[in-house]
Design an enzyme around this catalytic site. Structure first.
Site, PDB file in Angstrom:
ATOM      1  N   LYS A  15      -7.188  -0.508  11.473  1.00 33.07           N
ATOM      2  CA  LYS A  15      -6.570  -0.958  10.224  1.00 33.07           C
ATOM      3  C   LYS A  15      -5.318  -0.132   9.958  1.00 33.07           C
ATOM      4  O   LYS A  15      -4.290  -0.638   9.506  1.00 33.07           O
ATOM      5  CB  LYS A  15      -7.570  -0.822   9.073  1.00 33.07           C
ATOM      6  CG  LYS A  15      -7.072  -1.404   7.743  1.00 33.07           C
ATOM      7  CD  LYS A  15      -6.355  -0.385   6.879  1.00 33.07           C
ATOM      8  CE  LYS A  15      -5.914  -0.987   5.547  1.00 33.07           C
ATOM      9  NZ  LYS A  15      -5.096  -0.068   4.741  1.00 33.07           N
ATOM     10  N   GLU A  17       0.822  -1.215   0.000  1.00 32.33           N
ATOM     11  CA  GLU A  17       0.000   0.000   0.000  1.00 32.33           C
ATOM     12  C   GLU A  17       0.855   1.263   0.000  1.00 32.33           C
ATOM     13  O   GLU A  17       1.730   1.429   0.867  1.00 32.33           O
ATOM     14  CB  GLU A  17      -0.933   0.007   1.222  1.00 32.33           C
ATOM     15  CG  GLU A  17      -1.884   1.185   1.246  1.00 32.33           C
ATOM     16  CD  GLU A  17      -2.872   1.125   2.389  1.00 32.33           C
ATOM     17  OE1 GLU A  17      -3.386   2.185   2.788  1.00 32.33           O
ATOM     18  OE2 GLU A  17      -3.139   0.017   2.892  1.00 32.33           O
ATOM     19  N   ASP A  41       4.195 -14.281  11.809  1.00 31.47           N
ATOM     20  CA  ASP A  41       2.880 -14.686  11.323  1.00 31.47           C
ATOM     21  C   ASP A  41       1.882 -13.534  11.486  1.00 31.47           C
ATOM     22  O   ASP A  41       1.327 -13.346  12.568  1.00 31.47           O
ATOM     23  CB  ASP A  41       2.421 -15.916  12.102  1.00 31.47           C
ATOM     24  CG  ASP A  41       1.126 -16.508  11.575  1.00 31.47           C
ATOM     25  OD1 ASP A  41       0.429 -15.842  10.790  1.00 31.47           O
ATOM     26  OD2 ASP A  41       0.794 -17.643  11.958  1.00 31.47           O
ATOM     27  N   HIS A  82      -2.315  10.715   0.643  1.00 33.16           N
ATOM     28  CA  HIS A  82      -2.482   9.360   0.110  1.00 33.16           C
ATOM     29  C   HIS A  82      -2.555   9.374  -1.406  1.00 33.16           C
ATOM     30  O   HIS A  82      -1.927   8.556  -2.075  1.00 33.16           O
ATOM     31  CB  HIS A  82      -3.742   8.731   0.691  1.00 33.16           C
ATOM     32  CG  HIS A  82      -3.966   7.327   0.226  1.00 33.16           C
ATOM     33  ND1 HIS A  82      -3.223   6.259   0.698  1.00 33.16           N
ATOM     34  CD2 HIS A  82      -4.831   6.814  -0.685  1.00 33.16           C
ATOM     35  CE1 HIS A  82      -3.626   5.150   0.109  1.00 33.16           C
ATOM     36  NE2 HIS A  82      -4.595   5.458  -0.736  1.00 33.16           N
TER      37      HIS A  82
END
Length: 448
Positions: A290, A95, A306, A403
């Site tokens: 998030k 991202e 993991d 962004h």
């Protein structure tokens, strides 16, 4: 009429013995079965093979049925001052703007004392789930006699871990019959030091299960039916609420709004309110968290840990009080702004991919070869930094400005812009709002 273009052959064709085929035969079957342009598909698959055959063979053996490698960019975010030590943090993520935002947050806090981080506890959990329908008092008495045997009969598994200071911390009998009839647990806690410890914990649990069943058969107080304890499964838990790390930053409010045209006290107030909203509103909290995980997952991936286990644990922890809530918190007291995170992270720096994947080893060396506790601190800091950068944008310029600037290159690559076109369009959008439609219009205009 919309179904006529479906390739039912590829949808229904099955294969036996796929795992026993060579890699080249696996690829042949894949491209012949699922792709109309099988030459192009095969070219793409082989394009991502490593030219070093030994290295490619290593990658092939990480998982099953490997056909190629799936690349993620590995970037770095410098200037992270954590407990007085300067770090450059590796981040594997697809991202745009994540690495840039983390770097910006790190630089901001570098001049304000950096990040403080402390490991609160490192306890991990495993459980043997079993059914027992006899007298509960008998089971409790049996467990009290069984417990020393559970420790003794796992000594061959735990001896090396114990020598290093880890091992089994405790084993409890838990009655869960109020939820499922006859359901009980052996609930064990572990210290696995620098290893994530999944294999170690599961090996101990499987021995617990074996000992539990064998000792029950010889326990004189049990009736014949009570002796037949039915073990459902033995498995570690990825929920580790007692494997906790805290990271924080703080500074005078007057220093908080540097680089913006907003009043620092107004900024501090809006920032705290934004966190409070995420603490009480699950719809906002999910997006808020998030953003935290953008930073955390990127470092977890780069260090061969993991990320699925980390994600599952973290989100369960965010819901521990009955409603999904923010992982980060903020306050303003005595003219001081404070922002912190307290989060469960079960990480390892030995075992698994940490000793196999060349880039994982490189990432850990970049981080000064951290212990598991050191890595917990670094990962927590990365999540806090990412969240700070996101909230700083949201409460000042808005999230899209930064962004979409970062996303501009992705849009240009999507339309196969030349280097000359990229240079012109990057300059054009330097002071313009970036939207997908605006970029497409600019490309078409430039090319016409």
């Amino acid at each position: 009429m919309y179904l006529c273009n479906f390739n039912y052959h590829s949808m229904t064709k099955s294969i036996s013995g796929f795992s026993r085929l060579s890699k080249s035969k696996k690829i042949d079957w894949i491209v012949d079965t699922y792709f109309t342009n099988n030459k192009n598909a095969k070219k793409i698959i082989k394009q991502y093979w490593n030219t070093d055959e030994q290295l490619q063979s290593l990658h092939d053996e990480f998982i099953e049925n490997t056909i190629t490698n799936y690349y993620l960019p590995l970037g770095v975010a410098p200037n992270f001052l954590i407990n007085g030590t300067l770090h450059t943090i590796p981040m594997a993520i697809e991202e745009s703007s994540v690495v840039a935002a983390a770097s910006k947050a790190a630089k901001f806090w570098l001049d304000r004392g950096g990040f403080k981080a402390d490991v609160i506890s490192t306890t991990k959990i495993g459980q043997v789930h079993f059914k027992y329908f006899g007298n509960k008092e008998k089971l409790i008495s049996f467990f009290n006699e069984l417990k020393p045997a559970l420790f003794k009969e796992t000594e061959n598994i735990t001896q090396n871990m114990v020598k290093r200071g880890g091992g089994i911390k405790d084993i409890e009998l838990k009655d869960k019959t109020h939820k499922i009839e006859g359901y009980f647990q052996l609930h064990a806690t572990f210290e696995t030091l620098d290893a994530m410890g999944a294999n170690f914990i599961n090996s101990c649990l499987e021995q617990f299960s074996k000992t539990l069943k064998e000792k029950a058969q010889n326990y004189v107080a049990f009736d014949e039916e009570e002796k037949d304890i039915d073990v459902i499964m033995s498995i570690l838990s990825n929920y580790v609420p007692e494997c906790l790390v805290k990271a924080e930053v703080s500074c005078p409010i007057s220093e908080l709004a540097e680089g913006t045209d907003i009043d620092p006290y107004e900024f501090a107030d809006k920032f705290v309110q934004a966190v409070q909203i995420a603490e009480v509103e699950p719809y906002r909290a999910v997006t808020h968290n998030k953003g935290v995980m953008n930073g955390i997952d990127a470092v977890v991936l780069a260090t061969g840990n993991d990320f699925r286990a980390i994600e599952a644990c973290v989100h369960a922890y965010a819901s521990r009080n009955g409603s999904y809530s923010s992982l980060t918190h903020a306050s303003v007291e005595n003219d001081q702004f404070k922002f912190w995170i307290e989060i469960p992270l079960a990480l390892g720096t030995v075992g698994g991919l940490t000793s196999l994947h060349p880039l994982v080893k490189l990432s850990l060396e970049l981080l000064h070869k951290p212990t598991a506790q050191d890595l917990m601190k670094i990962v927590a800091v990365a999540g806090l930094a990412q969240n700070f950068a996101a909230l700083r944008s949201l409460t000042t310029t808005g999230i899209q400005k930064g962004h979409m600037k970062m996303h501009l290159k992705n849009i240009l690559n999507q339309f196969q812009a030349t280097e000359e076109e990229k240079t012109k369009l990057l300059e054009q959008f330097k002071d313009q709002v970036v939207t997908h439609s605006a970029v497409v219009e600019a490309i078409e205009k430039l090319r016409s």
